[in-house]
Design an enzyme around this catalytic site. Structure first.
Site, mmCIF file in Angstrom:
data_model
loop_
_atom_site.group_PDB
_atom_site.id
_atom_site.type_symbol
_atom_site.label_atom_id
_atom_site.label_comp_id
_atom_site.label_asym_id
_atom_site.label_seq_id
_atom_site.Cartn_x
_atom_site.Cartn_y
_atom_site.Cartn_z
ATOM 1 N N GLU A 1 -6.976 -25.591 -7.394
ATOM 2 C CA GLU A 1 -7.612 -24.564 -8.222
ATOM 3 C C GLU A 1 -7.276 -24.693 -9.712
ATOM 4 O O GLU A 1 -6.744 -23.768 -10.321
ATOM 5 C CB GLU A 1 -7.218 -23.169 -7.710
ATOM 6 C CG GLU A 1 -7.701 -22.931 -6.292
ATOM 7 C CD GLU A 1 -7.467 -21.511 -5.775
ATOM 8 O OE1 GLU A 1 -6.552 -20.831 -6.281
ATOM 9 O OE2 GLU A 1 -8.204 -21.097 -4.863
ATOM 10 N N VAL A 2 -7.592 -25.852 -10.277
ATOM 11 C CA VAL A 2 -7.342 -26.041 -11.715
ATOM 12 C C VAL A 2 -8.529 -25.414 -12.453
ATOM 13 O O VAL A 2 -9.455 -26.100 -12.893
ATOM 14 C CB VAL A 2 -7.164 -27.537 -12.058
ATOM 15 C CG1 VAL A 2 -6.710 -27.691 -13.514
ATOM 16 C CG2 VAL A 2 -6.143 -28.172 -11.131
#
Length: 450
Positions: free
Chosen positions: A141-142
């Site tokens: 989840e960047v």
């Protein structure tokens, strides 16, 4: 390997509680723990700013590892190296390392200081985990990657996309680990890899075994990319809502049953082989969100999930073992309840949270909303002006005072139980989120009544 995830970015248990929990994990079939320290690690020097006021001491970290060793649990530290780094980037000192200036979620991979900072964080964590043969670098989840000016410039000058930019940073992190720590193996979550082409993934295989949160189409792609082994990640709590307080048992059991099916499919994808599973137990969705289910509340779920993996299903044998180890009489999967007093660590908290969940709000709202004497003779209008007819007030007074006294005494006991397991910040937060919104209404009414 069956790793149980301890997410310490919320409700980090005292080490004295882990002393009680580790033997249970071992008995139920776990053989490792994945520890996501975040701000609970005793960072020092330049990095001291990252520590929570309640961070574990160096002695605590050593004690946790001794306990794990004693109960044959391998310790895998988890250090977020790209996204989910709010605990770092919320500090003014590190604000310049954000991908997007407004958001503290993700690192800007183009600033040299980012990698320098990560190296010192990883070095401090590995220094205290010399026995560990695995490390998990997070990397899920960047958010907002590619939206910062530096990233846009990089992509336009390198004919690149977000995927190649993501892999470039990951390879730098893995390169550092490979050079510094001989034989250390790395894990990461795979969500950011799913959009990346087979060709681009190919070069990463020598560096890392990927954790996989997904099913067959992606596995075929990873096999084609040359990966030799794959991990899965299930969940025993913390995935059914950011403010969830009670763990839905059948939901998590079904999650594990579907993973068993995926495991059976892996041999068809040779040479890819299944190496382990992480039973995740998220404690917050991110550094800023509220707490989800507390660990003692989710121990029945964890027991069911572990035994399901050990036995290849929630068989009679698995069920018997769960009841036996937890000291319960029966488990109602659909109702998410357990019968029996229980003998697992934190069982008192389990039962008391069940009371709060099932009765606190309902009993208070019933007393305040359904009592006609309160509505007619002790309304907000009366209370604001401090007048009322004693005759009518006395008709509900004793009932309300008794309800108040009972809940206050119950909450004192709950607080005492929680303080044995948790640090003061967790106890306060849990009370403010789950008890005070209802009990405060009753407290205010009693104050005005008096």
């Amino acid at each position: 390997m069956r790793l149980v995830h301890l997410d310490l970015k919320g409700a980090a248990p005292r080490v004295s509680y882990l002393e009680q929990v580790f033997p249970f994990l071992s008995q139920l079939g776990a053989n490792g723990i994945l520890i996501e320290y975040e701000d609970m690690f005793p960072f020092k020097g330049e990095l001291e700013i990252l520590r929570s006021p309640y961070a574990y001491s160096e002695e605590d970290i050593e004690r946790i590892q001794q306990l794990a060793e004693q109960h044959k649990l391998e310790v895998v530290p988890l250090v977020q190296t790209f996204g989910h780094v709010e605990f770092i980037l919320k500090h003014e000192k590190y604000q310049h390392l954000r991908e997007v200036e407004r958001f503290p979620n993700s690192f800007n991979p183009h600033v040299p200081n980012t990698l320098a900072l990560l190296k010192s964080i990883l070095a401090q964590v590995m220094e205290k985990h010399k026995r560990s043969t695995w490390i998990h670098i997070g990397a899920d989840e960047v958010f907002h990657l590619g939206e910062g000016m530096d990233s846009k410039n990089w992509m336009s000058h390198n004919k690149g996309d977000v995927g190649t930019m993501y892999l470039k940073h990951i390879k730098e992190v893995l390169g550092f680990l490979a050079a510094q720590y001989w034989g250390l193996r790395a894990l990461m979550w795979d969500d950011m890899l799913r959009k990346i082409s087979v060709g681009a993934l190919r070069g990463t295989v020598a560096l890392v075994a990927y954790t996989c949160l997904t099913a067959e189409p992606f596995l075929a792609k990873y096999a084609e990319s040359g990966f030799e082994s794959v991990w899965f990640a299930s969940a025993f709590k913390g995935t059914t809502g950011p403010a969830q307080t009670w763990t839905p048992l059948s939901y998590h059991l079904k999650n594990h049953l579907s993973w068993l099916k995926v495991m059976q499919a892996v041999p068809r994808l040779a040479p890819l082989r299944f190496q382990g599973i992480v039973l995740t137990g998220w404690q917050r969705y991110d550094h800023y969100s509220v707490l989800c289910e507390l660990l003692p509340v989710s121990i029945p779920s964890l027991a069911i999930c572990l035994q399901t993996l050990v036995n290849g299903g929630f068989t009679e044998e698995a069920k018997r073992k769960v009841l036996d180890v937890l000291g319960l009489e029966s488990v109602q999967l659909e109702q998410s309840t357990c019968e029996g007093s229980g003998a697992f660590p934190g069982v008192e908290i389990y039962h008391m949270v069940e009371q709060v969940n099932g009765h606190l709000k309902e009993s208070i709202l019933k007393a305040l909303e359904e009592e006609s004497a309160i509505k007619g003779w002790f309304s907000p209008y009366h209370r604001k002006r401090q007048f009322g007819n004693p005759r009518n007030m006395e008709s509900f007074g004793s009932k309300v005072l008794k309800l108040h006294e009972d809940w206050e005494s119950f909450v004192r006991d709950l607080r005492a139980q929680m303080e044995r397991v948790y640090f003061p910040d967790t106890v306060e937060e849990w009370m403010e989120e789950n008890v005070n919104p209802y009990l405060d209404q009753l407290r205010d009414l009693v104050r005005d009544y008096r």
